[in-house]
Design a protein around this motif. Sequence first.
Motif, PDB file in Angstrom:
ATOM      1  N   GLY A   1      23.292  14.320  11.816  1.00 26.63           N
ATOM      2  CA  GLY A   1      21.968  14.461  12.328  1.00 26.63           C
ATOM      3  C   GLY A   1      21.851  13.561  13.706  1.00 26.63           C
ATOM      4  N   ASP A   2      20.646  13.419  14.015  1.00 25.27           N
ATOM      5  CA  ASP A   2      20.404  12.606  15.380  1.00 25.27           C
ATOM      6  C   ASP A   2      18.966  11.617  15.096  1.00 25.27           C
ATOM      7  N   GLN A   3      18.479  11.829  14.092  1.00 27.21           N
ATOM      8  CA  GLN A   3      17.417  10.774  13.671  1.00 27.21           C
ATOM      9  C   GLN A   3      17.749   9.572  12.766  1.00 27.21           C
ATOM     10  N   CYS A   4      17.235   8.465  12.871  1.00 25.08           N
ATOM     11  CA  CYS A   4      17.502   7.164  12.183  1.00 25.08           C
ATOM     12  C   CYS A   4      16.512   7.310  10.953  1.00 25.08           C
TER      13      CYS A   4
ATOM     14  N   ILE B   1       8.863   7.694   4.607  1.00 22.65           N
ATOM     15  CA  ILE B   1       9.722   8.277   5.601  1.00 22.65           C
ATOM     16  C   ILE B   1      11.227   8.222   4.959  1.00 22.65           C
ATOM     17  N   GLN B   2      11.834   9.636   5.189  1.00 29.13           N
ATOM     18  CA  GLN B   2      13.287   9.852   4.496  1.00 29.13           C
ATOM     19  C   GLN B   2      14.248   8.826   5.100  1.00 29.13           C
ATOM     20  N   LYS B   3      15.184   8.582   4.116  1.00 30.35           N
ATOM     21  CA  LYS B   3      16.293   7.515   4.591  1.00 30.35           C
ATOM     22  C   LYS B   3      17.454   8.627   4.987  1.00 30.35           C
ATOM     23  N   VAL B   4      18.305   8.035   5.510  1.00 25.80           N
ATOM     24  CA  VAL B   4      19.594   8.863   6.024  1.00 25.80           C
ATOM     25  C   VAL B   4      20.850   8.016   5.600  1.00 25.80           C
ATOM     26  N   GLU B   5      22.016   8.683   5.418  1.00 25.83           N
ATOM     27  CA  GLU B   5      23.395   7.692   5.176  1.00 25.83           C
ATOM     28  C   GLU B   5      23.606   7.251   6.823  1.00 25.83           C
TER      29      GLU B   5
ATOM     30  N   TYR C   1       0.689  -1.097   0.073  1.00 25.63           N
ATOM     31  CA  TYR C   1       0.046   0.052   0.016  1.00 25.63           C
ATOM     32  C   TYR C   1       0.746   1.371   0.205  1.00 25.63           C
ATOM     33  N   ASN C   2       1.511   1.604  -1.070  1.00 23.83           N
ATOM     34  CA  ASN C   2       2.238   2.544  -1.428  1.00 23.83           C
ATOM     35  C   ASN C   2       2.977   3.258  -0.254  1.00 23.83           C
ATOM     36  N   ARG C   3       3.631   2.272   0.522  1.00 19.77           N
ATOM     37  CA  ARG C   3       4.465   2.865   1.608  1.00 19.77           C
ATOM     38  C   ARG C   3       3.613   3.462   2.868  1.00 19.77           C
ATOM     39  N   GLY C   4       2.735   2.861   3.205  1.00 15.39           N
ATOM     40  CA  GLY C   4       1.479   3.157   3.993  1.00 15.39           C
ATOM     41  C   GLY C   4       1.944   3.800   5.256  1.00 15.39           C
ATOM     42  N   TYR C   5       2.932   4.498   5.642  1.00 19.18           N
ATOM     43  CA  TYR C   5       3.063   4.821   6.960  1.00 19.18           C
ATOM     44  C   TYR C   5       1.925   5.811   7.507  1.00 19.18           C
ATOM     45  N   ALA C   6       1.392   6.330   6.855  1.00 17.69           N
ATOM     46  CA  ALA C   6       0.222   7.538   7.388  1.00 17.69           C
ATOM     47  C   ALA C   6      -0.969   6.505   7.530  1.00 17.69           C
TER      48      ALA C   6
ATOM     49  N   SER D   1       1.767  10.722   9.318  1.00 16.31           N
ATOM     50  CA  SER D   1       2.757   9.840   8.979  1.00 16.31           C
ATOM     51  C   SER D   1       3.996   9.583  10.055  1.00 16.31           C
ATOM     52  N   SER D   2       3.946  10.324  11.038  1.00 17.66           N
ATOM     53  CA  SER D   2       4.791  10.579  12.223  1.00 17.66           C
ATOM     54  C   SER D   2       4.824   9.351  13.056  1.00 17.66           C
TER      55      SER D   2
END
Length: 395
Positions: free
Chosen positions: A358-361, A336-340, A7-12, A55-56
């Motif tokens: 940053g401080d977010q995974c 949800i965004q991805k980080v290095e 479902y379209n990355r249904g985080y929300a 989506s949070s």
Amino acid sequence: INFDPFYNRGYALVGLFLLSLSVLHIFSCRKNIIFSIIVLPIFLFAVLLNLKQISSPSPDLPVALIQIVITILLLQITTQDTTNSCKEIQLITITALCVSLVTIKLSGAVFALTALMIALLTLRSSINSKMILTAIGLITALYLPHLVRGYLLSGAPLFPSTIGAYTKFDWSMSFNDIRNIANWIYCWARSPEPECMQALKSWEWIGGWWQRFPNRNLLLFLLSGILFITPLIFKRFFSVKKSSITIFLLCIPALLSLSFWFFTAPEPRFLGSIAYILFGLAVLFCANAFKASKNFKKRNFCYEFPIFFALVLVVSYRSLSIEALKPILTNGFQPIQKVELTERKSFSGLSVYTPVVGDQCFDSPLPCTPYLNENLTYKINERGYPTKIFMINSK
């Protein structure tokens, strides 16, 4: 909850479900609340403002929605005469919501306990042994797993509080570690900077905090104060009767929560729906006091005055909801965004991911943390296989 790839990355999806339930509840109560045409649009607007964070994974969304729903239920049971069966359903519903609020966020305990106390006092004449047993069973069923979860994760059932904490598990956090995390929450909420611990020792943080405080919340608090004071000053046009006093008493959960919030972790994001609850009740208090006066006539100032303020509020901030809704309607739920990430090792050889910047995974493989505790390890079972990951305190 992630429904990707179905479902379209249904985080929300879960956030949207909770928000939809809240909207449906507001519409279902339109005939059971006095001046519903005035107060419900305000609460509806407060609910729709949460579109931007559906989506949070943070607890802010459910806390804000549950506070609104509890307030509406309190309005129902204090201003309407209902049958005993309806009262039983309302009490059980409020009990379930209050317990859920505490399990989602410990700071919601002030609002939840006060609201539950008001409900019990209001319905005390209708409470019977069946209702009491049902409420106790419901509280146990909802809260006991939460306490067990706390013990299994950190040894502290009410984390980040040390109340009931047990430090003799292999994975238990020490009292000092728990207090340190709680202090970081409190200080960062007051002064979001690396040296924020100084904010716990003085009131110098007030200046910077005041500058960061959202203008819309300040406006809501100001208007709420004006609307509560106006009927007390202009007694020629208003009459404060028992029904108006009852509405004012419903502000107690919000006011106590506001005080607790300010003296602990006064981050505006942690405020929930308190500002909108106070504003909605203030409008209702003013309208009800005017209705009780000799100057009241149908379809006059009693309706037009509060509706005017509600419409001004909606028009002023409508873009917040509309802009948040546009990406969902046009592009689907945003991922949800991805980080290095970089891979690091604990003393036991356990691989742990940490963000490079940053401080977010965000959307990262587990285990991931911005702050690696090098004592992190995994427990080996009798067959020699790793089971779960525990944090071992340094001795």
